[in-house]
Design a protein around this motif. Structure first.
Motif, short mmCIF file in Angstrom:
data_model
loop_
_atom_site.label_atom_id
_atom_site.label_comp_id
_atom_site.label_asym_id
_atom_site.label_seq_id
_atom_site.Cartn_x
_atom_site.Cartn_y
_atom_site.Cartn_z
N ALA A 1 -2.24 2.38 3.44
CA ALA A 1 -2.14 1.26 4.66
C ALA A 1 -0.83 0.08 4.09
O ALA A 1 -0.37 0.45 3.02
CB ALA A 1 -3.42 0.30 4.67
N SER A 2 -0.37 -0.44 4.94
CA SER A 2 0.98 -1.18 4.77
C SER A 2 0.85 -2.02 3.59
O SER A 2 1.60 -2.23 2.65
CB SER A 2 1.14 -2.24 6.02
OG SER A 2 1.81 -1.26 7.08
N GLU A 3 -0.71 -2.59 3.39
CA GLU A 3 -0.81 -3.71 2.23
C GLU A 3 -0.37 -2.82 0.86
O GLU A 3 -0.07 -3.44 0.04
CB GLU A 3 -2.23 -4.08 2.36
CG GLU A 3 -2.44 -5.43 3.64
CD GLU A 3 -2.45 -4.42 4.92
OE1 GLU A 3 -2.68 -3.27 4.89
OE2 GLU A 3 -2.09 -5.08 5.86
N SER B 1 7.27 4.82 -0.14
CA SER B 1 6.40 3.54 -0.01
C SER B 1 7.40 2.85 1.19
O SER B 1 6.76 2.43 2.16
CB SER B 1 5.94 2.73 -0.95
OG SER B 1 5.02 3.49 -1.83
N MET B 2 8.65 2.48 0.69
CA MET B 2 9.28 1.67 1.67
C MET B 2 9.40 2.20 2.86
O MET B 2 9.43 2.01 4.01
CB MET B 2 10.68 1.65 0.90
CG MET B 2 10.54 0.52 -0.29
SD MET B 2 12.05 -0.32 -0.71
CE MET B 2 12.83 1.00 -1.82
N ALA B 3 9.85 3.81 2.86
CA ALA B 3 10.23 4.32 4.29
C ALA B 3 8.77 4.50 5.29
O ALA B 3 8.82 4.29 6.16
CB ALA B 3 10.44 6.04 3.91
N THR C 1 2.13 -3.24 -1.89
CA THR C 1 1.92 -3.66 -3.33
C THR C 1 2.56 -2.40 -4.54
O THR C 1 3.17 -2.90 -5.53
CB THR C 1 0.09 -3.33 -3.74
OG1 THR C 1 -0.53 -4.20 -2.60
CG2 THR C 1 -0.29 -3.59 -4.98
N ILE C 2 2.74 -1.50 -4.03
CA ILE C 2 3.39 -0.46 -4.79
C ILE C 2 4.98 -1.06 -4.80
O ILE C 2 5.36 -0.80 -6.23
CB ILE C 2 3.42 1.16 -4.00
CG1 ILE C 2 1.77 1.68 -3.95
CG2 ILE C 2 4.34 2.02 -4.75
CD1 ILE C 2 1.73 2.81 -3.18
N ILE C 3 5.47 -1.34 -3.91
CA ILE C 3 6.84 -1.54 -3.78
C ILE C 3 7.08 -2.85 -4.99
O ILE C 3 7.73 -3.04 -5.67
CB ILE C 3 7.58 -1.99 -2.51
CG1 ILE C 3 7.44 -0.65 -1.81
CG2 ILE C 3 8.88 -2.58 -2.60
CD1 ILE C 3 7.32 -0.85 -0.26
#
Ligand SMILES: Cc1cc2nc3c(=O)[nH]c(=O)nc-3n(C[C@H](O)[C@H](O)[C@H](O)COP(=O)(O)OP(=O)(O)OC[C@H]3O[C@@H](n4cnc5c(N)ncnc54)[C@H](O)[C@@H]3O)c2cc1C
Length: 388
Positions: free
Chosen positions: A368-370, A320-322, A374-376
């Motif tokens: 999507a970015s949002e 997710s971060m990448a 949220t996952i992070i």
């Protein structure tokens, strides 16, 4: 693989080989691909010969058996040429073949993976629906048991390559009560099934050689052996598949951004204003320096997450971060590339403009970015505080 933080000789060899392929095969075909909005047959054939449809497919099924890092390294090179090439390869190498490779029965692997590895077969992965995109747990496509058959009804949209795929991995609800917690199942649906039709194909703001389509399932009857993995295991399958998919999207962003940087540097050297090259101005130098730094950071994140995945680690957070960082980075870099090109950057005949148009979808597809944020944050703060 990564050795002491650097690519191994084998990975470098694969990277250099891919670069030669890009220069010899892909770059000369970009104009035709953009003009016809289709992947040229000659490119399809060359990708087959190079084994690029089966990079991640195990060797026993005719693939190259590469790990995620080596796949990412090659994708980065191919993405340098055009996003449409990496999108074309995504299902056979990732989304669909990963699910079949990890969860398929021996018969399913034998039937599908061999064709996916050679490129004789194309696949697509259908999760998103008109009423359920980010909220994948809300899908309503239904699969009901009738004797020894399953009957699928519903609508999927924005599905990449659905119009050219031979097989669809489709996620459907098999137990409404359980929903995302054990009530969804993955199925393999062949495209010649009369219950599976393409309702429409979209035009996007970028190049559409690989198109997004709406698939309609109307009383689509499949045998019991079309179930991929366990009945009820579909949501988990989709989420695991997406972890690796996010790394590959990020790898494509890195290649795409590197191309923008190369174009910026070239233009800053050549273009003169007020009697001096643009590259002699600090305002321009800083845009180039910031872009190079961000690309380096994204590349490092991709390689690191991919190498850890190859060692068997679960990489949801890193993926997710990448994906978040790389997809937002490419938007900034492509925007700077336009700025440095001035008016030329807006004209269609100068390629930097198309690079900019083609960057926007990265921040939407495969979460999507949002959703990545949220996952992070949920991993850090816990699901009591962070929910969607
Ligand atoms: C080029 C492309 C290719 C694609 N290929 C495929 C494919 O092959 N297979 C497939 O299944 N799907 C595919 N998709 C679909 C893609 O996965 C979805 O578009 C994506 O998940 C977003 O869903 P949505 O479009 O319904 O947006 P929505 O879910 O409606 O979201 C709209 C906006 O709201 C934000 N948002 C949503 N919920 C929240 C929240 N709780 N908090 C804060 N913000 C929120 C989202 O981040 C987004 O910015 C593709 C999409 C694109 C653009």
């Amino acid at each position: 693989m990564l050795e002491n933080g650097a690519l191994s000789d084998h990975s470098r060899e694969l990277r250099d080989h891919a670069r030669v392929f890009v220069e010899r095969v892909l770059e000369p075909a970009v104009a035709e691909m953009q003009q016809t909005q289709a992947i040229p047959k000659s490119v399809h054939q060359a990708l087959k010969t190079a084994g690029y449809f089966g990079m991640t497919v195990p060797e026993q099924y005719g693939g190259l058996g590469l790990g995620l890092l080596d796949y990412a390294v090659i994708l980065e090179q191919i993405g340098w040429s055009h996003r449409q090439w990496t999108l074309y390869l995504a299902n056979n190498n990732g989304l669909a073949s990963k699910a079949i490779g990890d969860l398929g029965t021996e018969e399913q692997r034998d039937r599908y993976l061999r064709g996916l590895a050679t490129g004789d077969f194309l696949a697509c992965f259908a999760l998103t629906e008109p009423e359920a995109g980010s909220d994948a747990g809300a899908i309503s496509t239904r699969a009901s048991k009738a004797g020894n058959k399953w009957i699928i009804n519903g609508r999927k949209h924005y599905i990449s390559a659905a119009d050219i795929a031979d097989v669809t991995v489709v996620i459907a609800v098999t137990d409404k009560e359980k929903g995302a917690r054990g009530g969804m199942t993955a199925f393999l649906v062949d495209s010649d099934n009369p219950g599976r039709t393409i309702a429409r194909t979209h035009n996007t703001i970028g190049i559409d050689a690989v198109k997004q389509s709406e698939i309609l399932f109307e009383n689509c009857e499949v045998d019991e052996d079309a179930v991929l993995g366990e009945v009820g295991g579909g949501f988990k399958t989709a989420m695991r598949t997406l972890d690796e998919g996010r790394i590959t999207v990020a790898a494509s962003c890195v290649g795409h951004a590197q191309r923008c940087l190369d174009l910026m540097v070239e233009h800053a050297r050549e273009r003169k204003t007020f009697g001096k090259p643009l590259g002699s101005r600090q305002a321009i130098q800083w845009m180039i320096a910031d872009s190079a730094t961000e690309i380096h950071a994204a590349r490092t994140m991709v390689y690191n997450a991919a190498a850890r995945s190859d060692q068997g680690e679960r990489i949801s957070q890193d993926a997710s971060m990448a994906k978040l960082f790389a997809s937002e980075m490419i938007s900034r870099v492509a925007d700077r590339a336009i700025q440095i090109h001035g008016g030329a950057g807006i004209m269609n005949e100068v390629e930097v403009g198309r690079w900019w148009c083609d960057t926007r979808h990265y921040r939407i597809g495969e979460g999507a970015s949002e959703i990545q944020r949220t996952i992070i944050s949920r991993n850090l703060l816990g699901s009591e505080l962070v929910s969607l």
